[in-house]
Design a protein around this motif. Structure first.
Motif, PDB file in Angstrom:
ATOM      1  N   ARG A 322      49.792  36.205  45.337  1.00  3.28           N
ATOM      2  CA  ARG A 322      49.296  36.926  44.167  1.00  3.28           C
ATOM      3  C   ARG A 322      50.406  37.865  43.675  1.00  3.28           C
ATOM      4  N   PRO A 353      46.866  35.397  34.089  1.00  3.01           N
ATOM      5  CA  PRO A 353      45.502  35.778  34.501  1.00  3.01           C
ATOM      6  C   PRO A 353      45.447  37.076  35.290  1.00  3.01           C
ATOM      7  N   VAL A 354      46.491  37.353  36.079  1.00  5.93           N
ATOM      8  CA  VAL A 354      46.528  38.616  36.838  1.00  5.93           C
ATOM      9  C   VAL A 354      46.656  39.794  35.882  1.00  5.93           C
ATOM     10  N   ALA A 356      45.761  39.857  32.729  1.00  9.55           N
ATOM     11  CA  ALA A 356      44.520  39.977  31.970  1.00  9.55           C
ATOM     12  C   ALA A 356      43.452  40.702  32.778  1.00  9.55           C
ATOM     13  N   GLU A 357      43.433  40.444  34.091  1.00 10.04           N
ATOM     14  CA  GLU A 357      42.461  41.116  34.945  1.00 10.04           C
ATOM     15  C   GLU A 357      42.766  42.601  35.084  1.00 10.04           C
ATOM     16  N   GLN A 358      44.052  42.953  35.164  1.00 10.77           N
ATOM     17  CA  GLN A 358      44.444  44.348  35.376  1.00 10.77           C
ATOM     18  C   GLN A 358      44.424  45.173  34.093  1.00 10.77           C
ATOM     19  N   HIS A 359      44.821  44.546  32.952  1.00  6.65           N
ATOM     20  CA  HIS A 359      44.998  45.315  31.713  1.00  6.65           C
ATOM     21  C   HIS A 359      44.030  44.932  30.607  1.00  6.65           C
ATOM     22  N   GLY A 360      43.273  43.839  30.789  1.00  9.73           N
ATOM     23  CA  GLY A 360      42.368  43.368  29.741  1.00  9.73           C
ATOM     24  C   GLY A 360      43.000  42.237  28.962  1.00  9.73           C
ATOM     25  N   PRO A 361      42.207  41.215  28.576  1.00 14.63           N
ATOM     26  CA  PRO A 361      42.761  40.026  27.920  1.00 14.63           C
ATOM     27  C   PRO A 361      43.377  40.304  26.557  1.00 14.63           C
ATOM     28  N   VAL A 366      49.329  41.764  27.933  1.00 17.93           N
ATOM     29  CA  VAL A 366      48.967  40.342  27.968  1.00 17.93           C
ATOM     30  C   VAL A 366      49.501  39.630  26.730  1.00 17.93           C
TER      31      VAL A 366
END
Length: 510
Positions: A322, A353-354, A356-361, A366
């Motif tokens: 990861r 995808p990581v 997007a998960e941490q900062h928002g899509p 992103v």
């Protein structure tokens, strides 16, 4: 040249063949102690003096194309080991293949059994299906670029080399003429139009016709005469030459040789499905002899004659770690700086995808990563993967800044390029036509018209690919008038347009 060391490790041994642009040698890989084949290309034969901008551009495209094609994993393709430049030569190092090229194989077996023809074509369909999915277009499929091995399997050579030298780079050539073999050249390729998977299907039709009849469908004393026949003459139905050929096989060949790409089969997969009922069935009869192309269907995966093989043990792939976003971004920059694009693509694909998960899509982080990912995918020739990313970027930017925003338009032009490379000329043409008015309006306010001219040129190329010769000619003539007025008659673009229009007139006149 015998004994010359290429790239510091490949010692040339025996010349296998040569043409106007280079040679093919057997060579010895000193580092890994094995025999290889080395193809040497001379950029100056295509582009002019060594050291010129055109020659340097050809070198860059050659290495990029070799990197892209080396990623295609298929047993019907010759493995690419290495590529680079040595002195004035570009070199491509490939696996050494035992066997005979299909041209010699055909000459040694006259008439060629139609069951063999079907077996060869089916194997070629499997290869084309794999390379078109990348997407890559071979552009120069012919018997001399196909090998038949002792186990009967068929291998395709020169994947990617023709694409460096073909119509898209006519501005790099002395003549402005497409590189290829006139006897196997599709009408859209002969006219200098956009090429796609449909172009390779036409060449497959010519090759299959030759295997079945003993000769190509269109021959002539001059290249222009041959190209004229490709454009305007129907092929003689094969069953008039060999009545024993199944009617369904004749119908398939005639579909492959359709002048209009839209009347050809939809893809290599469809061609294979039509060939499948005609293939020999398992256990129907033993192989007829050495280099029998039906053998893979009669005895799939059987060892070569007198050559038992033991497959190497499979190695499990390590589980991906990861990534940390900030550290991974720095690593991507380093990889891109070193030209390691394929590794950068893989890292960016795992990073999105990581992030997007941490900062928002919808976050700026992103968005920047997606933009870099799409650009890197395109630079790596992975248009199928780039297309959905570009559509997301275009929709997002259009919502923020409107459809006339330069970034929105840039993304849509990239979408059109992807569609063109993926063999969807009608969709690409629609996309280019949709964005063109925005650039023409910008030109009216005093902006640089170069982008507008580039799009109009692509529209002309795509019209040729779709068989609309009159529309393409009108498009290119109008563009020639405008570019001469803007740049003068000696600028490279109007010079190229004049060459293309002259070539179309020559081909039309035969």
């Amino acid at each position: 040249m015998n004994g010359r060391l290429i790239g510091g490790r490949y010692e040339l041994a025996t010349i296998l063949g040569q043409g106007g642009m280079g040679q093919v040698w057997t060579a010895y890989d000193q580092r890994l102690d094995r025999r290889v084949a080395v193809k040497l290309l001379r950029p100056d034969r295509v582009t002019g003096p060594i050291g010129s901008d055109a020659a340097d551009e050809l070198r860059r495209r050659f290495v990029r194309e070799c990197r892209v094609t080396a990623q295609v994993d298929h047993p019907g393709l010759v493995t690419v080991h290495d590529a680079g430049s040595d002195g004035d030569d570009l070199y491509l190092v490939m696996q050494y293949v035992e066997g005979a090229d299909l041209g010699d194989h055909l000459a040694e077996h006259d008439p060629y059994p139609w069951q063999w023809s079907v077996a060869v074509a089916a194997q070629l369909c499997a290869v084309l299906s794999a390379v078109h999915a990348v997407p890559i277009v071979h552009r120069d499929l012919k018997p001399r670029n196909v090998m038949v091995r002792p186990d009967g399997t068929v291998l395709v050579l020169d994947l990617g080399v023709a694409s460096v030298l073909d119509t898209d780079t006519t501005r790099l050539t002395h003549t402005g003429s497409p590189i290829g073999s006139p006897a196997y050249m599709a009408p859209e390729q002969a006219m200098g139009g956009a090429v796609g998977p449909y172009t390779d299907l036409y060449a497959l039709g010519v090759l299959l016709y030759e295997l079945l009849s003993g000769d190509v469908p269109f021959a002539g004393s001059t290249a222009l005469g041959v190209l004229h026949r490709h454009l305007y003459e129907p092929p003689l139905p094969i069953r008039r030459i060999r009545p024993d050929i199944p009617e369904t096989l004749e119908a398939l060949v005639l579909r492959l040789l359709a002048k209009d790409p839209q009347h050809r089969p939809a893809g290599a997969q469809e061609v294979y499905e039509h060939l499948a009922p005609l293939l020999p069935t398992l256990g129907s009869r033993p192989p007829a002899g050495p280099l029998d192309p039906t053998r893979p269907f009669l005895r799939p995966h059987a060892p070569w004659p007198d050559r038992p093989t033991v497959p190497p043990p499979a190695q499990p792939a390590p589980a991906p770690a990861r990534p940390d976003v900030a550290a991974a971004v720095d690593e991507v920059k380093r990889l891109l700086g070193e030209g390691r694009i394929t590794q950068a693509v893989d890292m960016l694909g795992g990073l999105l995808p990581v992030a997007a998960e941490q900062h928002g899509p919808g976050s700026p982080v992103v968005r920047i990563l997606r933009k870099q990912y799409a650009a890197t995918l395109m630079d790596d020739g992975q248009y199928r993967r780039a297309l959905p990313e570009l559509r997301l970027l275009a929709d997002d930017r259009a919502t923020q800044a409107g459809p006339a925003d330069p970034q929105t338009l840039g993304y849509r032009c990239d979408i059109a390029q992807c569609l063109e490379q993926l063999g969807e000329p009608a969709a690409a043409l629609a996309e280019y036509r949709a964005v063109l008015p925005y650039y023409e309006n910008q030109y009216a306010t005093g902006n640089d018209p170069a982008r507008s001219y580039e799009i109009r040129h692509r529209i002309g190329q795509l019209l040729l690919a779709l068989g609309d010769h009159a529309g393409a000619r009108g498009q290119l003539q109008s563009l020639l008038y405008d570019t001469e007025r803007t740049y003068g008659p000696h600028h490279p673009l109007p010079v190229e347009l004049r060459r293309q229009l002259e070539r179309q007139m020559q081909v039309r006149g035969g």
